[in-house]
Design a protein around this motif. Structure first.
Motif, short mmCIF file in Angstrom:
data_model
loop_
_atom_site.label_atom_id
_atom_site.label_comp_id
_atom_site.label_asym_id
_atom_site.label_seq_id
_atom_site.Cartn_x
_atom_site.Cartn_y
_atom_site.Cartn_z
N GLY A 1 0.90 -1.26 -0.04
CA GLY A 1 0.09 0.09 0.04
C GLY A 1 0.80 1.33 0.00
N ALA A 2 0.51 2.28 0.62
CA ALA A 2 1.38 3.43 0.71
C ALA A 2 0.71 4.49 1.81
CB ALA A 2 1.05 4.22 -0.41
N ILE A 3 1.97 5.11 2.54
CA ILE A 3 1.49 6.10 3.61
C ILE A 3 0.63 7.11 3.13
CG2 ILE A 3 2.56 7.82 4.98
CD1 ILE A 3 2.91 5.22 6.49
N ALA A 4 1.04 7.49 1.76
CA ALA A 4 0.48 8.53 1.19
C ALA A 4 -0.83 8.39 0.88
CB ALA A 4 1.22 8.74 -0.20
N ALA A 5 -1.48 7.10 1.11
CA ALA A 5 -2.83 6.69 0.81
C ALA A 5 -3.73 6.96 2.17
CB ALA A 5 -3.10 5.24 0.33
N LEU A 6 -2.87 7.25 3.24
CA LEU A 6 -4.08 7.39 4.40
C LEU A 6 -4.24 8.74 4.46
CD1 LEU A 6 -1.47 5.73 6.94
CD2 LEU A 6 -3.65 4.80 5.83
N SER A 7 -3.77 9.87 3.95
CA SER A 7 -3.94 11.34 3.78
C SER A 7 -3.52 12.15 2.88
CB SER A 7 -3.70 11.91 5.07
OG SER A 7 -4.02 13.33 4.95
N ALA A 8 -4.32 12.18 1.39
CA ALA A 8 -3.79 12.42 0.12
C ALA A 8 -3.68 13.93 0.16
CB ALA A 8 -4.48 11.88 -0.86
N ASP A 9 -2.30 14.35 -0.58
CA ASP A 9 -2.04 15.47 -0.78
C ASP A 9 -2.72 15.87 -2.16
OD1 ASP A 9 -0.45 16.22 1.57
OD2 ASP A 9 1.24 15.42 0.73
N ALA A 10 -2.53 17.34 -2.49
CA ALA A 10 -3.13 17.73 -3.84
C ALA A 10 -2.09 17.18 -4.92
CB ALA A 10 -2.80 19.32 -3.97
N TRP B 1 13.76 8.96 3.76
CA TRP B 1 13.35 7.92 3.24
C TRP B 1 13.68 6.58 3.63
CZ3 TRP B 1 14.52 9.81 -2.77
CH2 TRP B 1 13.87 11.01 -2.79
N VAL B 2 12.75 5.39 3.19
CA VAL B 2 12.93 4.01 3.67
C VAL B 2 13.61 3.23 2.56
CG1 VAL B 2 10.76 3.22 3.09
CG2 VAL B 2 11.62 2.10 5.05
N LEU C 1 -2.38 -3.22 8.44
CA LEU C 1 -1.78 -2.37 7.43
C LEU C 1 -0.36 -1.69 8.27
CD1 LEU C 1 -4.84 -0.25 6.36
CD2 LEU C 1 -4.01 -2.43 5.27
N ILE C 2 0.85 -2.17 7.75
CA ILE C 2 1.90 -1.83 8.71
C ILE C 2 2.62 -0.70 7.87
CG2 ILE C 2 4.11 -2.85 9.46
CD1 ILE C 2 2.75 -5.42 9.42
N PRO C 3 2.86 0.60 8.44
CA PRO C 3 3.59 1.75 8.02
C PRO C 3 4.94 1.24 8.30
CG PRO C 3 2.28 2.27 9.79
CD PRO C 3 2.13 0.78 9.87
N VAL C 4 5.85 1.38 7.25
CA VAL C 4 7.40 1.22 7.12
C VAL C 4 7.98 2.61 6.66
CG1 VAL C 4 9.44 -0.18 6.31
CG2 VAL C 4 7.14 -1.24 6.65
N SER C 5 8.00 3.47 7.61
CA SER C 5 8.34 5.01 7.28
C SER C 5 9.36 5.63 8.11
CB SER C 5 6.78 5.53 7.18
OG SER C 5 6.41 5.76 8.80
N LYS C 6 10.09 4.77 8.80
CA LYS C 6 11.02 5.31 9.84
C LYS C 6 10.21 6.43 10.79
CE LYS C 6 15.18 6.33 8.10
NZ LYS C 6 16.34 6.94 7.49
N GLY C 7 9.31 6.25 11.05
CA GLY C 7 8.39 7.13 11.78
C GLY C 7 8.05 8.53 11.22
N GLY C 8 8.18 8.73 9.79
CA GLY C 8 7.86 9.90 9.09
C GLY C 8 6.09 9.93 8.73
#
Length: 227
Positions: free
Chosen positions: A131-140, A195-196, A220-227
């Motif tokens: 999936g994607a972290i970016a899909a949790l709250s989408a930017d413009a 970045w990861v 749904l497991i974030p892999v984002s180094k906490g970002g």
């Protein structure tokens, strides 16, 4: 340790290569699948299937049957195949949205459907989506991409519930920006320190494929180094 039989879609890309290498180093059988005509990096003792269109059920059935016949079964499916598009609604076309859903959702759904009967025969059945972290709250500008990746999240949760009485688990990795050559080229001024790496994502995928993760499903497991 008994070797697992793995299918990695998008297996010729940087993330797919890192994941395939990690499985191969641990003695597992790996089938790399990609739309590209050939891999940029070779990995010893892997089965490479090139020119595969994972939006086509017949191509997915070919992958599943080839992996089964070569390895004797399928234990783990890692759905990495996908793509990225940025564009505001007023300068995007419906075809851009269709392409994102085709690349990011339909590839995973079609390959999972084809491989699932064999995966369910395994005591170590695992399906791992990207999936994607970016899909949790989408930017413009991220509407098409984020919507397609959000669909992967919902697909993961739904299929996990469908298979909850079986030994097959279904989970999704949600990376932040991945440190790849392509992303560094596309974003030369970005701070890549946050970045990861593909190897870090591969470590999580290996864990989810292990017996230690047998009770984790629908996550749904974030892999984002906490970002």
């Amino acid at each position: 340790m008994t070797p697992l039989n793995i299918i990695v879609t998008g297996g010729f890309g940087e993330l797919g290569t890192a994941v395939s290498q990690a499985f191969a180093r641990n003695g597992h059988n790996v089938c790399r699948v990609d739309y590209a005509s050939s891999p940029a990096t070779t990995i010893d003792h892997t089965l490479d299937l090139a020119g595969i269109d994972l939006t086509k059920p017949l191509d997915c059935e070919k992958v599943a049957s080839t992996a089964k016949n070569t390895f004797g079964g399928i234990d783990v499916l890692v759905n990495i195949a996908g793509g990225f598009y940025w564009g505001n609604l007023d300068n995007s076309e419906l075809s851009d949205w269709e392409r994102m859903f085709g690349m990011n959702l339909l590839t995973a759904v079609s390959m999972t459907k084809a491989a699932l009967p064999e995966i369910q025969q395994s005591r170590s059945g695992r399906i791992i989506n990207i999936g994607a972290i970016a899909a949790l709250s989408a930017d413009a500008g991220m509407g098409a991409y984020a919507a397609s990746k959000s669909s992967i999240h919902r697909f993961t949760e739904s299929l996990a519930k469908e298979l909850s009485t079986s030994s097959t688990t279904v989970n999704a990795i949600l990376p932040s920006t991945i440190d790849t050559k392509a992303n560094r080229t596309a974003m030369p001024d970005a701070d890549a320190n946050s970045w990861v790496t593909p190897d870090a994502i591969a470590d999580v995928i290996l864990f989810l494929s292990s017996s230690a993760a047998h009770s984790i499903s629908g996550a749904l497991i974030p892999v984002s180094k906490g970002g």
